[in-house]
Scaffold this motif. Structure first.
Motif, mmCIF file in Angstrom:
data_model
loop_
_atom_site.group_PDB
_atom_site.id
_atom_site.type_symbol
_atom_site.label_atom_id
_atom_site.label_comp_id
_atom_site.label_asym_id
_atom_site.label_seq_id
_atom_site.Cartn_x
_atom_site.Cartn_y
_atom_site.Cartn_z
ATOM 1 N N GLU A 82 8.787 4.584 6.554
ATOM 2 C CA GLU A 82 7.760 4.740 7.584
ATOM 3 C C GLU A 82 8.274 5.642 8.698
ATOM 4 N N ARG A 83 7.494 6.644 9.019
ATOM 5 C CA ARG A 83 7.825 7.530 10.139
ATOM 6 C C ARG A 83 6.758 7.381 11.208
ATOM 7 N N VAL A 84 7.190 7.063 12.407
ATOM 8 C CA VAL A 84 6.276 6.914 13.541
ATOM 9 C C VAL A 84 6.915 7.551 14.767
ATOM 10 N N HIS A 85 6.161 7.706 15.824
ATOM 11 C CA HIS A 85 6.663 8.239 17.094
ATOM 12 C C HIS A 85 7.436 9.547 16.905
ATOM 13 N N PHE A 86 6.721 10.598 16.614
ATOM 14 C CA PHE A 86 7.294 11.937 16.510
ATOM 15 C C PHE A 86 8.401 12.026 15.463
ATOM 16 N N GLY A 87 8.193 11.411 14.324
ATOM 17 C CA GLY A 87 9.132 11.527 13.215
ATOM 18 C C GLY A 87 10.244 10.501 13.214
ATOM 19 N N THR A 88 10.281 9.588 14.186
ATOM 20 C CA THR A 88 11.298 8.550 14.193
ATOM 21 C C THR A 88 11.098 7.655 12.979
ATOM 22 N N ARG A 89 12.165 7.325 12.302
ATOM 23 C CA ARG A 89 12.083 6.512 11.095
ATOM 24 C C ARG A 89 12.266 5.038 11.436
ATOM 25 N N VAL A 90 11.405 4.195 10.858
ATOM 26 C CA VAL A 90 11.545 2.753 10.996
ATOM 27 C C VAL A 90 12.487 2.299 9.886
ATOM 28 N N VAL A 91 13.620 1.731 10.267
ATOM 29 C CA VAL A 91 14.622 1.311 9.292
ATOM 30 C C VAL A 91 14.478 -0.187 9.053
ATOM 31 N N SER A 92 14.335 -0.547 7.788
ATOM 32 C CA SER A 92 14.220 -1.955 7.435
ATOM 33 C C SER A 92 14.669 -2.137 5.997
ATOM 34 N N ARG A 93 15.357 -3.225 5.745
ATOM 35 C CA ARG A 93 15.748 -3.549 4.375
ATOM 36 C C ARG A 93 14.661 -4.348 3.671
ATOM 37 N N SER A 94 13.724 -4.863 4.456
ATOM 38 C CA SER A 94 12.621 -5.636 3.904
ATOM 39 C C SER A 94 11.450 -4.717 3.585
ATOM 40 N N ARG A 95 10.460 -5.293 2.926
ATOM 41 C CA ARG A 95 9.243 -4.544 2.623
ATOM 42 C C ARG A 95 8.488 -4.270 3.910
ATOM 43 N N LEU A 96 7.851 -3.115 3.969
ATOM 44 C CA LEU A 96 7.035 -2.733 5.108
ATOM 45 C C LEU A 96 5.604 -2.534 4.651
ATOM 46 N N ARG A 97 4.674 -2.701 5.589
ATOM 47 C CA ARG A 97 3.277 -2.414 5.301
ATOM 48 C C ARG A 97 2.607 -1.921 6.573
ATOM 49 N N ARG A 98 1.467 -1.276 6.388
ATOM 50 C CA ARG A 98 0.692 -0.707 7.484
ATOM 51 C C ARG A 98 -0.686 -1.366 7.469
ATOM 52 N N VAL A 99 -1.139 -1.853 8.631
ATOM 53 C CA VAL A 99 -2.450 -2.479 8.763
ATOM 54 C C VAL A 99 -3.171 -1.819 9.939
ATOM 55 N N VAL A 100 -4.440 -1.430 9.707
ATOM 56 C CA VAL A 100 -5.239 -0.807 10.759
ATOM 57 C C VAL A 100 -6.279 -1.818 11.230
ATOM 58 N N HIS A 101 -6.398 -1.954 12.546
ATOM 59 C CA HIS A 101 -7.376 -2.857 13.155
ATOM 60 C C HIS A 101 -8.211 -2.019 14.133
ATOM 61 N N VAL A 102 -9.524 -1.941 13.881
ATOM 62 C CA VAL A 102 -10.429 -1.195 14.758
ATOM 63 C C VAL A 102 -11.414 -2.177 15.365
ATOM 64 N N ARG A 103 -11.637 -2.045 16.675
ATOM 65 C CA ARG A 103 -12.625 -2.866 17.384
ATOM 66 C C ARG A 103 -13.572 -1.949 18.136
ATOM 67 N N VAL A 104 -14.851 -2.266 18.053
ATOM 68 C CA VAL A 104 -15.877 -1.502 18.761
ATOM 69 C C VAL A 104 -16.599 -2.472 19.692
ATOM 70 N N THR A 105 -16.602 -2.153 20.987
ATOM 71 C CA THR A 105 -17.290 -2.994 21.976
ATOM 72 C C THR A 105 -18.239 -2.132 22.788
ATOM 73 N N GLN A 106 -19.254 -2.768 23.339
ATOM 74 C CA GLN A 106 -20.238 -2.079 24.176
ATOM 75 C C GLN A 106 -20.139 -2.639 25.581
ATOM 76 N N SER A 107 -20.046 -1.763 26.573
ATOM 77 C CA SER A 107 -20.108 -2.188 27.970
ATOM 78 C C SER A 107 -21.077 -1.251 28.682
ATOM 79 N N THR A 108 -22.198 -1.787 29.045
ATOM 80 C CA THR A 108 -23.345 -1.065 29.619
ATOM 81 C C THR A 108 -23.670 0.179 28.793
ATOM 82 N N ASP A 109 -23.403 1.383 29.309
ATOM 83 C CA ASP A 109 -23.757 2.597 28.570
ATOM 84 C C ASP A 109 -22.559 3.269 27.901
#
Length: 185
Positions: A82-109
Motif C-alpha cells: 500500500e502506498r499512501v501520502h505521496f508515495g509513502t509505503r505502509v509497512v506491515s507483515r499482516s494482511r492489509l485491506r482498503r475500505v471506502v466510506h462515503v457519506r452524503v448529508t444535506q444542510s439547508t442548500d
C-alpha cells in the motif's frame, strides 16, 4: 450539602450523559475528506456517488440511501504494497485491506460529501493474545463459544485502521463532483 442539591447534581449528570455522552461523532474534517455542493440534492448526489464508486472499480457493500452512507467491500492488498501520502509505503507483515466510506448529508442548500479511504491491518492474533488481559477473573471459565469454536473465521477476524489514504479520498471526491457537474466544490 442539602439533599435537593445532591439530586440536582445527579439529574444534571444524567442529562449530560443522555444528551451527549453516548452519541457517536459524525464525519468531520479530521476523519474524512469533504466537498460541498451548493444547491444540490442529497439523494441525487448519493446515487451519483454510488455510480462513481462502481465506475472506479470499487465493489459496493452496504449502501443506505436514507442515511446517505455507502461502504465498499474491502479490497485486499499484499503486505507492504500500500502506498499512501505521496508515495509513502505502509509497512506491515499482516494482511492489509482498503475500505471506502462515503457519506452524503444535506444542510439547508448545501450537500456535503464526505469520503474516507481507510487502510486496515489484520490484527486478529494480537487481539486474541491480549484478550485475556482484559478479563475480570484469572480462573478459566470460558465455554467453547467464548473460545470462538462456534463462529466463522470472518466473524473472528479483527481489522484495525492504521492510516487514511487522503490522496485517494481527493480523487474519489473530485470524480463525484465531476459527475454532479459541480467542479468548484
Amino acid at each position: 450539602m442539602s439533599r435537593a442539591r445532591h439530586w440536582s447534581i445527579a439529574l444534571l449528570c444524567a442529562a449530560w450523559l443522555l444528551a451527549g455522552g453516548c452519541a457517536s461523532p459524525g464525519p468531520s474534517l479530521f476523519n474524512y475528506g469533504v466537498r460541498h455542493i451548493q444547491g444540490g440534492n442529497a439523494t441525487a448526489v448519493f446515487w451519483t456517488a454510488h455510480t462513481t464508486l462502481d465506475s472506479l472499480g470499487y465493489r459496493i457493500g452496504p449502501a443506505d440511501p436514507a442515511a446517505g452512507e455507502i461502504i465498499t467491500q474491502p479490497t485486499a492488498t499484499t503486505p507492504g504494497a500500500e502506498r499512501v501520502h505521496f508515495g509513502t509505503r505502509v509497512v506491515s507483515r499482516s494482511r492489509l485491506r482498503r475500505v471506502v466510506h462515503v457519506r452524503v448529508t444535506q444542510s439547508t442548500d448545501v450537500v456535503n460529501v464526505y469520503c474516507q479511504v481507510a487502510i486496515q491491518e489484520q490484527t486478529t492474533e494480537a487481539h486474541r493474545m491480549f484478550r485475556r488481559n482484559h478479563m475480570i477473573s484469572d480462573t478459566p471459565g470460558e465455554t467453547p463459544i467464548d473460545r470462538e469454536a462456534a463462529t466463522t473465521d470472518e466473524q473472528n477476524v479483527v481489522w484495525q485502521t492504521i492510516v487514511r489514504d487522503e490522496a485517494a479520498e481527493r480523487r474519489i471526491l473530485e470524480a463525484i463532483l465531476e459527475q454532479t457537474g459541480d467542479i468548484g466544490g
